[in-house]
Structure formats: C-alpha cells, structure tokens
Design an enzyme around this catalytic site. Structure first.
Site, PDB file in Angstrom:
ATOM      1  N   CYS A  14       0.900  -1.213  -0.025  1.00 44.67           N
ATOM      2  CA  CYS A  14       0.083  -0.073  -0.051  1.00 44.67           C
ATOM      3  C   CYS A  14       0.889   1.108   0.054  1.00 44.67           C
ATOM      4  CB  CYS A  14      -1.021  -0.080   1.099  1.00 44.67           C
ATOM      5  SG  CYS A  14      -0.309  -0.622   2.697  1.00 44.67           S
ATOM      6  N   GLY A  15       1.987   1.306  -1.051  1.00 44.72           N
ATOM      7  CA  GLY A  15       2.678   2.368  -1.096  1.00 44.72           C
ATOM      8  C   GLY A  15       3.557   2.791   0.422  1.00 44.72           C
TER       9      GLY A  15
END
Lengths: 290, 133
Positions: A91-92
């Site tokens: 998620c980044g």
C-alpha cells in the site's frame, strides 16, 4: 538479444501481474468505500465526546483531586508510543511513513534521555520498528483476524493503555496513525492521548451544570471512554487511509505494467519482423545464386 | 408543545437527530424525563430503554447500554456506549448482550461495578421477556 520466446514469456508474466494489481485496486476501492463510511459515521461521536469533555473540563480547576488521566502525572520521563499501522503491505508508503514518524519521535525522546515504550498495533509497523527498537517494544497487538474494525478493538487497546497507566508504567502516551484526508492524501499524525488534550469550549457554553451523580465521578468514567473513542477513531481513520493508499499504489502499478507491456510488445514485433525479413533475404539471395 | 433538539450518537453511527417533545433517559440514579427548557445537566446512563417522543403519542424505544447525557440549553446529546433501536432487537442480540453483562459481572470484584452489572442483567432479561409478547 532475447529470443522471441523469451519476450513472449516476459509479456505474459507482466500481463499476469497487471491483472493482479488491477484486481487489488478494485478490491481496495470497494473496501475503501466501506472504511470511509465507517470513519465518517464515527466522527460525530468523537466530536460530541470532546465537546462534552471540554464543557466538563472548563468547569473544574486542576487540583490534587483531578483524575490523573486529565492532569497527567506531573512528569514526562516515561513515554508510551502507540503505533497503529496496517496488517498488510502493498500500500505504497503508508506503513513506512507512520513508522518513520514514530521512529523520529522515539529517537528524539531517547536523545533527551527519556524512557520510551512502544505498543505496536498492526504487523507491518511491528516489522519495521522491531529492527531498531526491539527492547522498547512492550506489546504487539495483532488485528489480522478482525475483518472489520469494531468498537471492541479500540476498547481492547485502550484498556491495555489504561492498565499500564494505572500501574504507573508511563507518564505520557502518544498515538500514531494516518489521518484520512482523501484517496491520494493520508497524513501521518501523532496525537497525545494521555494526559487528555482538551480543547476548551467557548465562553458561550459556560452554563451552570448540574451533575448526576457528581462531577468527579462523571469525569472518571468519561476520561477512559474518551481514550477508547480516540483509539477507535484512529483505527478507523487508519483503515480508510490504508485502503486509499493501496488503491493509489495499485493504480500506478497497473499503469506501469501497461507501459512495460507496450514497450515489450514493440520490441517483440520488431524482432519478429527483423527475423522474417532476414529469412526472406536468405531465400531471395539463395534463388539469385542459382 | 415546545420542542428541543435531540441527538443520539453511538460510536458506530448517529441513531437519531432532530426536534423532539420529550425524552426519557435511564440515568444512573433513576429515570429522567427531559422536556424543553430543562436545566443544564450531565448524567451517566445505565442499561435501559430510552424513550423518544417526537410527536405526541408516538414513542420510540432504544435500548442503551451505558453512556452519557449532556443536557444543554434546549438541546440534549446522548453519547451511548451501545445503542439498539427496539425494532432491531432480536433474541440472539439480547442473549449476546446478557452474556456480556454476565461476563462483566464475573470479571469484577468491585461492589459498585457488580451492582451495576447486576441491574444491567435484570434490565436485559426484562427486555428479552418483553420481546416474547
């Protein structure tokens, strides 16, 4: 020069990856909607709670009888960091940015000669912080089994913090989480939860209140409740932020995969044509030689 | 009849928001009926039914478990720890709530807390019995 078969395989594998990231993005989008409504539905309660607490706290003067959750222990030697992150990656920069904020905070406190204790909520933050703060981490709360964040999860964590406070295990507690602003922007936030931060109500609400039972008793029940609500809210904001971060990370991953496929297909077609041309030349020059 | 602004909020959602005639609160020291122009009062709630009258002769019942009521100038805010509208109540939900209250009863040695849990169990049992009619 890779052979045609190599190129074909490479394109196929990137395509498969793209399908996965695309699917993850869509799942995150659906989950985000749910997490966002949950976070928004929980906001009124937290807001009213701090309003009520503000009303109540503005009416009393801090004295020796004031609950310590409000007045503090009078020292800031031992600091507790409650770090909330996600249970999953991909998620980044979501997890690492929260962890970085917590790490900087912890390093600063350690440099000032204070004792730091850490409670990790979520596996990813634990994995990151464990490397540097293995001795400081006193507890790791695993929420992997929870499909949807409920009030009871916030309550469980808050009870742990309260129990530690009762034992006098720390003086100041700070909560780390990511505030959900929009799908593309999540802000890692540090919020002090013990002693409680109270925004004092305006002078307009200075009505004379009656209390039932009495003021002190209400305050002693309200303060732990407020802690629970703050933790619960942080968890919900975090859940929404995580899905938002994952969605945008997967979106850019899908786009990158698309670009890569385009480039690889171009190379593939070029070398295929070159091969055909080469074969034709071989046939023609063979015929001419006869 | 004069109305006042009432809000019922649980951690998960806002259950009621609007103008009402009267609200009966299950306050810790006994039921309190709030009408328009009530003096500012802050009270803790025990387990019990909260009755909202938004039109004369029309009462809505909500089961609340613990929380706070904040009566200000012509407004009432109830922060319920748990709130379940009467029409959403089922046997299973009540059974679960009773089990939780019983666990709370067993978990504590404090006399006041034990007493509170006991009355909560009684209220929930009553609600369950009322459901069968």
């Amino acid at each position: 020069m890779p052979s045609l078969k190599d190129l074909r395989n490479r394109i196929a594998s990137v395509k498969a990856t793209q399908k996965i990231t695309k699917a993850m993005q869509m799942v995150a989008a659906a989950k985000l909607r749910r997490a966002q409504t949950a976070a928004e539905a929980a906001r009124p309660y937290a807001e009213r709670m701090s309003a009520v607490l503000g009303n109540l706290a503005s009416g009393i003067t801090v004295g020796p009888d004031t609950p310590r959750l409000l007045a503090g222990t009078g020292s800031d030697k031992v600091q507790l960091l409650v770090v909330c992150t996600a249970e999953r990656g991909l998620c980044g920069a979501f997890n690492s940015s929260i962890a970085r904020l917590a790490r900087d905070h912890a390093n600063r406190l350690l440099a000032e000669g204070k004792t730091v204790k850490i409670i990790c909520v979520g596996k990813k933050g634990y994995d990151i912080l464990r490397r540097q703060f293995a001795e400081q981490i006193i507890e790791f709360v695993d929420l992997r089994a929870a499909r949807q964040i409920g009030f009871e999860h916030g309550d469980m964590i808050a009870q742990k913090v309260l129990a530690l406070f009762e034992q006098g295990a720390f003086d100041v507690a700070t909560l780390f989480y990511s505030r959900f602003q929009s799908v593309i922007s999540q802000i890692p936030t540090a919020q002090q939860i013990v002693p409680a931060q109270i925004e004092s109500a305006g002078a307009a609400s200075q009505a004379v209140y009656e209390y039932e039972p009495d003021e002190g008793e209400i305050l002693t029940t309200l303060l732990p409740r407020n802690l629970t609500v703050q933790v619960f809210r942080a968890l919900l904001e975090n859940a929404a932020s995580e899905q938002g971060a994952r969605m945008s990370a997967m979106d850019s991953a899908t786009r990158n995969a698309g670009e890569m496929i385009k480039k690889q297909t171009m190379t593939y077609n070029r070398s295929r044509q070159a091969m055909i041309t080469k074969e034709l030349i071989e046939i023609i020059s063979g015929a001419e030689a006869l | 009849m004069a109305t006042f602004n009432f809000e019922l909020v649980s951690p998960e959602r806002v259950l009621f928001s609007g103008q009402v005639d009267a609200v009966v609160l299950p306050a810790a020291d006994g039921d309190v009926t709030v009408l328009s122009g009530h003096a500012p009062l802050m009270a803790t709630l025990k387990t019990g039914f909260l009755v909202i009258t938004d039109k004369p002769g029309n009462g809505k019942r909500v089961l609340v478990r613990g929380g706070f009521a904040d009566i200000g100038q012509n407004s009432l805010t109830v922060l319920a720890q748990r709130a379940l509208p009467a029409e959403e109540l089922t046997q299973e939900i009540l059974d679960k709530e009773i089990l939780q209250a019983e666990m709370a009863y067993d978990a504590t040695n404090d006399l006041a807390a034990k007493h509170a849990a006991e009355s909560a169990i009684a209220q929930l049992r009553e609600a369950k019995a009322a459901l069968n009619y």
